[in-house]
Write a protein that holds these residues in place. Structure first.
Motif, mmCIF file in Angstrom:
data_model
loop_
_atom_site.group_PDB
_atom_site.id
_atom_site.type_symbol
_atom_site.label_atom_id
_atom_site.label_comp_id
_atom_site.label_asym_id
_atom_site.label_seq_id
_atom_site.Cartn_x
_atom_site.Cartn_y
_atom_site.Cartn_z
ATOM 1 N N TYR A 149 0.874 -1.161 0.000
ATOM 2 C CA TYR A 149 0.000 0.000 0.000
ATOM 3 C C TYR A 149 0.913 1.212 0.000
ATOM 4 O O TYR A 149 1.913 1.254 0.730
ATOM 5 N N ILE A 150 0.594 2.196 -0.842
ATOM 6 C CA ILE A 150 1.457 3.366 -1.013
ATOM 7 C C ILE A 150 0.734 4.624 -0.560
ATOM 8 O O ILE A 150 -0.411 4.881 -0.953
ATOM 9 N N SER A 151 1.393 5.392 0.276
ATOM 10 C CA SER A 151 0.800 6.632 0.774
ATOM 11 C C SER A 151 1.899 7.685 0.912
ATOM 12 O O SER A 151 3.031 7.480 0.484
ATOM 13 N N ASN A 152 1.538 8.819 1.519
ATOM 14 C CA ASN A 152 2.484 9.925 1.685
ATOM 15 C C ASN A 152 2.331 10.564 3.052
ATOM 16 O O ASN A 152 1.316 10.385 3.733
ATOM 17 N N ILE A 153 3.326 11.347 3.424
ATOM 18 C CA ILE A 153 3.279 12.097 4.675
ATOM 19 C C ILE A 153 2.149 13.123 4.632
ATOM 20 O O ILE A 153 1.375 13.247 5.581
ATOM 21 N N VAL A 154 2.037 13.883 3.548
ATOM 22 C CA VAL A 154 0.919 14.817 3.387
ATOM 23 C C VAL A 154 0.046 14.355 2.227
ATOM 24 O O VAL A 154 0.529 13.736 1.280
ATOM 25 N N LYS A 155 -1.225 14.657 2.324
ATOM 26 C CA LYS A 155 -2.202 14.160 1.357
ATOM 27 C C LYS A 155 -2.577 15.187 0.290
ATOM 28 O O LYS A 155 -3.381 14.886 -0.592
ATOM 29 N N CYS A 156 -2.020 16.386 0.387
ATOM 30 C CA CYS A 156 -2.251 17.432 -0.615
ATOM 31 C C CYS A 156 -0.899 17.881 -1.164
ATOM 32 O O CYS A 156 0.104 17.889 -0.442
ATOM 33 N N ARG A 157 -0.897 18.316 -2.426
ATOM 34 C CA ARG A 157 0.360 18.714 -3.054
ATOM 35 C C ARG A 157 0.878 20.043 -2.511
ATOM 36 O O ARG A 157 0.171 21.049 -2.541
ATOM 37 N N PRO A 158 2.117 20.065 -2.041
ATOM 38 C CA PRO A 158 2.733 21.354 -1.705
ATOM 39 C C PRO A 158 3.028 22.128 -2.990
ATOM 40 O O PRO A 158 3.437 21.534 -3.997
ATOM 41 N N PRO A 159 2.840 23.434 -3.012
ATOM 42 C CA PRO A 159 3.088 24.231 -4.217
ATOM 43 C C PRO A 159 4.505 24.034 -4.751
ATOM 44 O O PRO A 159 5.470 23.962 -3.986
ATOM 45 N N GLN A 160 4.614 23.902 -6.069
ATOM 46 C CA GLN A 160 5.894 23.699 -6.741
ATOM 47 C C GLN A 160 6.644 22.467 -6.218
ATOM 48 O O GLN A 160 7.874 22.377 -6.317
ATOM 49 N N ASN A 161 5.892 21.531 -5.645
ATOM 50 C CA ASN A 161 6.476 20.283 -5.128
ATOM 51 C C ASN A 161 7.529 20.523 -4.045
ATOM 52 O O ASN A 161 8.445 19.706 -3.863
ATOM 53 N N ARG A 162 7.408 21.626 -3.340
ATOM 54 C CA ARG A 162 8.369 21.888 -2.264
ATOM 55 C C ARG A 162 8.197 20.858 -1.153
ATOM 56 O O ARG A 162 7.183 20.160 -1.060
ATOM 57 N N THR A 163 9.200 20.774 -0.270
ATOM 58 C CA THR A 163 9.111 19.901 0.890
ATOM 59 C C THR A 163 8.009 20.393 1.826
ATOM 60 O O THR A 163 7.920 21.599 2.093
ATOM 61 N N PRO A 164 7.159 19.500 2.321
ATOM 62 C CA PRO A 164 6.102 19.948 3.250
ATOM 63 C C PRO A 164 6.700 20.598 4.493
ATOM 64 O O PRO A 164 7.717 20.142 5.020
ATOM 65 N N PHE A 165 6.062 21.679 4.943
ATOM 66 C CA PHE A 165 6.474 22.305 6.188
ATOM 67 C C PHE A 165 6.099 21.401 7.354
ATOM 68 O O PHE A 165 5.208 20.550 7.248
ATOM 69 N N LEU A 166 6.773 21.624 8.481
ATOM 70 C CA LEU A 166 6.541 20.772 9.650
ATOM 71 C C LEU A 166 5.088 20.814 10.102
ATOM 72 O O LEU A 166 4.494 19.779 10.424
ATOM 73 N N ASP A 167 4.483 22.010 10.119
ATOM 74 C CA ASP A 167 3.098 22.101 10.585
ATOM 75 C C ASP A 167 2.136 21.407 9.624
ATOM 76 O O ASP A 167 1.105 20.879 10.042
ATOM 77 N N GLU A 168 2.481 21.375 8.337
ATOM 78 C CA GLU A 168 1.650 20.675 7.355
ATOM 79 C C GLU A 168 1.714 19.170 7.591
ATOM 80 O O GLU A 168 0.697 18.467 7.544
ATOM 81 N N ALA A 169 2.935 18.676 7.840
ATOM 82 C CA ALA A 169 3.102 17.247 8.123
ATOM 83 C C ALA A 169 2.375 16.860 9.406
ATOM 84 O O ALA A 169 1.725 15.810 9.485
ATOM 85 N N GLU A 170 2.465 17.724 10.414
ATOM 86 C CA GLU A 170 1.795 17.444 11.684
ATOM 87 C C GLU A 170 0.282 17.450 11.514
ATOM 88 O O GLU A 170 -0.427 16.645 12.123
ATOM 89 N N ALA A 171 -0.219 18.353 10.682
ATOM 90 C CA ALA A 171 -1.663 18.425 10.454
ATOM 91 C C ALA A 171 -2.196 17.160 9.799
ATOM 92 O O ALA A 171 -3.349 16.771 10.008
ATOM 93 N N CYS A 172 -1.354 16.501 9.020
ATOM 94 C CA CYS A 172 -1.753 15.294 8.286
ATOM 95 C C CYS A 172 -1.428 14.010 9.043
ATOM 96 O O CYS A 172 -1.857 12.933 8.630
ATOM 97 N N ARG A 173 -0.671 14.099 10.118
ATOM 98 C CA ARG A 173 -0.144 12.898 10.764
ATOM 99 C C ARG A 173 -1.232 11.947 11.253
ATOM 100 O O ARG A 173 -1.096 10.719 11.156
ATOM 101 N N SER A 174 -2.321 12.486 11.757
ATOM 102 C CA SER A 174 -3.371 11.604 12.278
ATOM 103 C C SER A 174 -3.978 10.741 11.178
ATOM 104 O O SER A 174 -4.393 9.605 11.431
ATOM 105 N N PHE A 175 -4.030 11.266 9.954
ATOM 106 C CA PHE A 175 -4.551 10.468 8.837
ATOM 107 C C PHE A 175 -3.621 9.294 8.542
ATOM 108 O O PHE A 175 -4.068 8.165 8.333
#
Length: 263
Positions: A149-175
């Motif tokens: 099964y393939i997934s990601n740290i964040v579920k939405c694309r960061p603009p210009q494919n930049r590295t997700p910010f820490l708060d973005e990763a934390e917001a998605c962590r529960s998922f």
């Protein structure tokens, strides 16, 4: 005792207390409480007890989703992600990307976040990096259609494919944590430093920790280079292959015949 008798007794005691303090007594409330007959009070207490017992029983009941299938639970997470506005990425996304693969995976692959093609299709790892990932997995007997099964740290694309910010990763962590709890993978492959750092809450990246069997809450975890990084720096493909061979040996320990299992 009737409420009239209680009221008279209350007035007498309050007057005596007021006289003692020479002001309105702090021992009594400013407004007279609602004094019930003894029989009425028993009825009220009984009703309260019944209500409290009902609430307790309700808490003891299993969550309604306990009996739901894996597909239903994942669908519930997908719906929550679709309506999520926890971080700024919700403002620029086209589609959210829950993940893709079998529902009882041997391996959970975790990447960084959706790219342009993933954002357009709602599927993880479908661009050039996804094609390389499929080849990497296939080389050690894995695939998203058979045992991954393939997934990601964040579920939405960061603009210009930049590295997700820490708060973005934390917001998605529960998922992601919910996915892990539902899917119960026997091993995890972290693709890239962003996945590694966020999964294990470490400051060390792939360069330092690749090729080692680590652990996430008791689940064996190995990190290697993200396919996008390998496309940019193909000289690291040899190292990634060595990492995958180490991972394959661990998988053989966990499930000796996994490479021969049919899809």
């Amino acid at each position: 005792m009737t409420h009239v008798q209680k009221s008279l007794l209350y007035d007498f005691l309050k007057t005596a207390s007021d006289s003692f303090y020479s002001i309105s007594s702090p021992a009594f409330p400013r407004e007279k409480p609602n004094l019930l007959d003894d029989e009425e009070q028993k009825i009220e207490q009984g009703a309260l007890s019944i209500a409290q017992n009902a609430q307790q029983q309700e808490k003891m009941q299993p969550e309604p989703n306990e009996n739901r299938s894996v597909e239903e639970k994942l669908l519930s997470i997908a719906q929550k992600i679709d309506s999520c506005s926890r971080c700024r990425l919700c403002k620029t996304r086209n589609k959210t990307v829950l993940g893709e693969g079998v529902k009882n995976p041997l391996v959970l692959v975790v990447g960084e976040g959706p790219g342009a093609e993933e954002d357009a299709t709602g599927r993880p790892f479908v661009g050039a990096a996804g094609q390389l990932l499929d080849k990497m997995l296939g080389a050690i007997g894995l695939s998203r259609s058979k045992n991954c099964y393939i997934s990601n740290i964040v579920k939405c694309r960061p603009p210009q494919n930049r590295t997700p910010f820490l708060d973005e990763a934390e917001a998605c962590r529960s998922f992601l944590d919910a996915q892990i709890a539902i899917l119960k993978p026997k091993a995890i492959l972290a693709a890239g430093s962003t996945a590694l750092k966020n999964l294990l809450k470490t400051s060390n990246g792939v360069v330092k920790l690749h090729g080692q069997i680590l652990s996430l809450n008791g689940i064996p975890l190995l990190a290697t280079y993200h396919p996008s990084a390998l496309l940019r720096f193909p000289e690291n493909k040899r190292t990634a292959w060595e990492d995958l061979k180490i991972f394959r040996e661990k998988l053989r320990e966990i499930e000796p015949q996994y490479e021969n299992a049919e899809a």
